[in-house]
Design an enzyme around this catalytic site. Structure first.
Site, PDB file in Angstrom:
ATOM      1  N   HIS A 261       0.845  -1.199   0.000  1.00  0.00           N
ATOM      2  CA  HIS A 261       0.000   0.000   0.000  1.00  0.00           C
ATOM      3  C   HIS A 261       0.881   1.250   0.000  1.00  0.00           C
ATOM      4  O   HIS A 261       1.044   1.920   1.011  1.00  0.00           O
ATOM      5  CB  HIS A 261      -0.940  -0.009   1.201  1.00  0.00           C
ATOM      6  CG  HIS A 261      -2.030  -1.021   1.107  1.00  0.00           C
ATOM      7  ND1 HIS A 261      -2.016  -2.208   1.824  1.00  0.00           N
ATOM      8  CD2 HIS A 261      -3.159  -1.054   0.362  1.00  0.00           C
ATOM      9  CE1 HIS A 261      -3.101  -2.912   1.537  1.00  0.00           C
ATOM     10  NE2 HIS A 261      -3.813  -2.238   0.649  1.00  0.00           N
ATOM     11  N   ALA A 263       2.634   4.491  -2.939  1.00  0.00           N
ATOM     12  CA  ALA A 263       2.286   5.335  -4.085  1.00  0.00           C
ATOM     13  C   ALA A 263       2.367   4.577  -5.400  1.00  0.00           C
ATOM     14  O   ALA A 263       1.658   4.915  -6.361  1.00  0.00           O
ATOM     15  CB  ALA A 263       3.199   6.560  -4.127  1.00  0.00           C
ATOM     16  N   HIS A 265       1.440   1.445  -5.838  1.00  0.00           N
ATOM     17  CA  HIS A 265       0.140   0.778  -5.932  1.00  0.00           C
ATOM     18  C   HIS A 265      -0.930   1.763  -6.396  1.00  0.00           C
ATOM     19  O   HIS A 265      -1.776   1.432  -7.243  1.00  0.00           O
ATOM     20  CB  HIS A 265      -0.241   0.189  -4.576  1.00  0.00           C
ATOM     21  CG  HIS A 265      -1.684  -0.206  -4.464  1.00  0.00           C
ATOM     22  ND1 HIS A 265      -2.234  -1.251  -5.181  1.00  0.00           N
ATOM     23  CD2 HIS A 265      -2.699   0.314  -3.714  1.00  0.00           C
ATOM     24  CE1 HIS A 265      -3.521  -1.366  -4.878  1.00  0.00           C
ATOM     25  NE2 HIS A 265      -3.820  -0.428  -3.997  1.00  0.00           N
ATOM     26  N   ASP A 302      -6.055   4.910  -1.295  1.00  0.00           N
ATOM     27  CA  ASP A 302      -5.366   4.303  -0.155  1.00  0.00           C
ATOM     28  C   ASP A 302      -4.401   5.280   0.511  1.00  0.00           C
ATOM     29  O   ASP A 302      -3.458   4.849   1.187  1.00  0.00           O
ATOM     30  CB  ASP A 302      -4.585   3.061  -0.592  1.00  0.00           C
ATOM     31  CG  ASP A 302      -5.427   1.793  -0.565  1.00  0.00           C
ATOM     32  OD1 ASP A 302      -6.390   1.754   0.223  1.00  0.00           O
ATOM     33  OD2 ASP A 302      -5.134   0.862  -1.334  1.00  0.00           O
ATOM     34  N   ASP A 411      -8.670  -1.877  -8.174  1.00  0.00           N
ATOM     35  CA  ASP A 411      -7.991  -2.069  -6.894  1.00  0.00           C
ATOM     36  C   ASP A 411      -7.496  -3.503  -6.709  1.00  0.00           C
ATOM     37  O   ASP A 411      -6.505  -3.725  -5.999  1.00  0.00           O
ATOM     38  CB  ASP A 411      -8.941  -1.682  -5.761  1.00  0.00           C
ATOM     39  CG  ASP A 411      -8.234  -1.567  -4.423  1.00  0.00           C
ATOM     40  OD1 ASP A 411      -7.016  -1.312  -4.409  1.00  0.00           O
ATOM     41  OD2 ASP A 411      -8.899  -1.736  -3.385  1.00  0.00           O
TER      42      ASP A 411
END
EC number: 3.1.4.-
Length: 535
Positions: A261, A263, A265, A302, A411
């Site tokens: 999780h 940047a 991603h 996120d 996602d």
């Protein structure tokens, strides 16, 4: 149409979505009720000396309190009692000052708590408001599972002080950025990065390579490029300086130490979202606002993720779990952090107030849809629409629902990528799971599912994830696209990757079985040797 002064205007109004509880699937946010916003968050003016009023306010408060106490005490008080009173007053003021720092965020959190059934105020999280999780102060008793009262006060003060200092834009402004931390976008368009951006709409886009080519600025570079090619900068008359500042905030507030999780991603999800928005079934009906919201939600979905899941926050009694009443805790925080950065950067301040507020609410609805606990809720609704063939993308509510579905697909699309990329993402997310499991073991907490490295292998986790989460959703997306070339390619990769993981799981199981049998065979031989040594 008049343009209001900005989103920090206290006259602006906003409605309550329930932070995930009251957001209906596929329904755009309703009209905004009338309730004051941001009165407690007015920032103090800056004096000509360059000092914030906040730096002088404690001294002013102390003077006022001392004068009030002196007047209350009267002239009859003896010198000794006056001195004693002064010492006690100083101690009390010091305790009050520390308590004020603590109570400030408690007040903001109380104002920001929204519940279903009554009108509330959307209070944005300050940027970077997530405190670092220090389990040394959160360790619980093995018998009662409760934090001692003294430790609880220390934890509360620690979290409050971290949030207060970390959230201060004034303090952040005093800290110089490291060279090259936010380099100009033109530099990113040189060489191989520019060549990759020309193919940003292809499914085999390697986001890891792109992140290296942009010196770790993949999210900022990608979003600026997509906003440009989609015509969003011109359509919404966006200020490029404000846009770059906002995207820099978002990228900075992702935790680079998270294996998954982070940047990168976010950039990967944004690139996938762009591919889905180009699907012929959607592209013909989407408005510029839909595209803007889809890309923004993907980039920030996120933001400020701590690298642990919601059950971990609940079992450690984290302040966010209490704030959001153990419901969509992380997603609610991602949304409110995004709203805070939008307002702070002033990116939408030139738009009419009603429009900017509606955009904030729709961003919240999209981000909250990524809560994996609501997977079946969205899947059943999507399936019913397809079975009844009643999706009308000319309706704003149906387009919004499809944006929710597209973001959910983006996602969790890693198993639909080519094997080389999919495998990297799978290993990263499992590493993040295992880190959480190691923390839980270290501090005598119950280990969360999928977080035990000894019991949960990467192939086993991925096979379960594909079978129960990814395949059901993408099969319905395949139906929706009728099917498109992209959808066919994704389903092909998905089936191949599942077969790869099944083979690796079989190999891993066989190797473990063989090692176990060899150890059992070696043990009797050792005992025979020991028995033979007995005279």
């Amino acid at each position: 149409m008049p343009v209001l002064e900005g989103l920090w205007n206290p006259d602006l109004r906003m409605r309550d979505t329930g932070l995930g509880v009251g957001v209906e699937v596929g329904v755009c946010p309703d009209e905004v009720p009338h309730s004051p916003v941001w009165d407690p968050l007015k920032t103090p003016p800056v004096t000509c000396g360059g000092l914030s009023l906040a730096l002088e306010l404690p001294a002013l408060i102390r003077q006022l309190r001392a004068a009030w106490r002196a007047r209350r005490g009267g002239p009859q008080v003896s010198k000794r009692s006056q001195a004693s009173t002064w010492v006690d007053a100083e101690k009390e003021e010091w305790e009050d000052l520390k308590q004020n720092i603590e109570d400030r965020n408690t007040h903001l959190e109380a104002d920001g708590r929204l519940s279903t059934g009554h009108a509330g105020v959307l209070l944005a999280e300050r940027r970077g408001s997530y405190p670092l999780i220090d389990l040394r102060t959160l360790k619980t008793s093995a018998q009662q599972g409760e934090v001692a009262s003294g430790t609880r006060r220390k934890v509360k003060r620690l979290l409050s002080f971290q949030r207060y200092c970390h959230a201060s834009r004034l303090l952040r402004g005093l800290v110089p950025h490291t060279p090259g931390s936010l380099h100009l976008l033109d530099d990113d368009y040189l060489g191989q990065a520019a060549h990759m951006l020309s193919k940003v709409g292809t499914w085999n886009f390697d986001i890891f390579l792109f992140d290296r080519l942009t010196n770790g600025n993949s999210l900022v570079t990608l979003m600026c490029h997509l906003f440009n090619v989609c015509g969003l900068i011109h359509h919404f008359q966006l200020d490029m300086v404000k846009l770059h500042r906002f995207l820099g905030m978002v990228q900075e507030d992702y935790h680079s130490q998270n294996p998954y999780h982070n940047a990168v991603h976010a950039a990967d999800v944004t690139q996938a979202m762009y591919c889905y928005l180009k699907e012929p079934k959607l592209a013909e009906q989407l408005s510029p606002l839909d595209v803007f919201l889809g890309l923004m939600a993907a980039a920030a979905h996120d933001v400020d993720h701590p690298g642990v899941n919601q059950p971990f926050l609940i079992k450690t009694r984290h302040h966010l779990a209490s704030l959001y009443q153990n419901t969509s805790v992380l997603e609610s925080h991602h949304w409110r952090s995004t709203v805070g950065m939008l307002r702070e950067s002033g990116l939408l301040s030139h738009l009419p107030a009603a429009m900017s507020q509606d955009m904030e609410q729709q961003l919240g609805s999209l981000i909250l849809a990524t809560d994996i606990s609501r997977q079946n809720e969205f899947l059943l609704t999507f399936r019913e629409h397809l079975d009844n063939q009643d999706l009308d993308l000319q309706l704003a509510s149906h387009r919004h629902f499809m944006l929710q579905i597209a973001l959910k697909c983006a996602d969790i699309c890693n198993p639909c990528r080519v094997w080389e990329l999919s495998k990297q993402w799978s290993e990263r997310v499992c590493e993040e799971f295992y880190r959480q499991g190691d923390l839980e073991k270290k501090f005598d907490l119950e280990v969360s599912p999928l977080c035990n490295q000894q019991a949960d292998s990467v192939p086993a986790i991925q096979i379960g994830f594909i079978s129960y989460i990814v395949e059901p959703l993408f099969e319905e997306w395949h139906r929706f696209t009728e099917p498109s070339l992209l959808s066919q390619a994704m389903m092909g990769h998905l089936h191949k990757n599942k077969a790869h993981w099944s083979h690796l799981r079989y190999t891993h199981t066989n190797s473990d079985t063989q090692a176990h049998s060899n150890s059992e065979e070696a043990e009797p031989e050792g005992r025979d040797g020991e028995e033979g040594d007995i005279p």
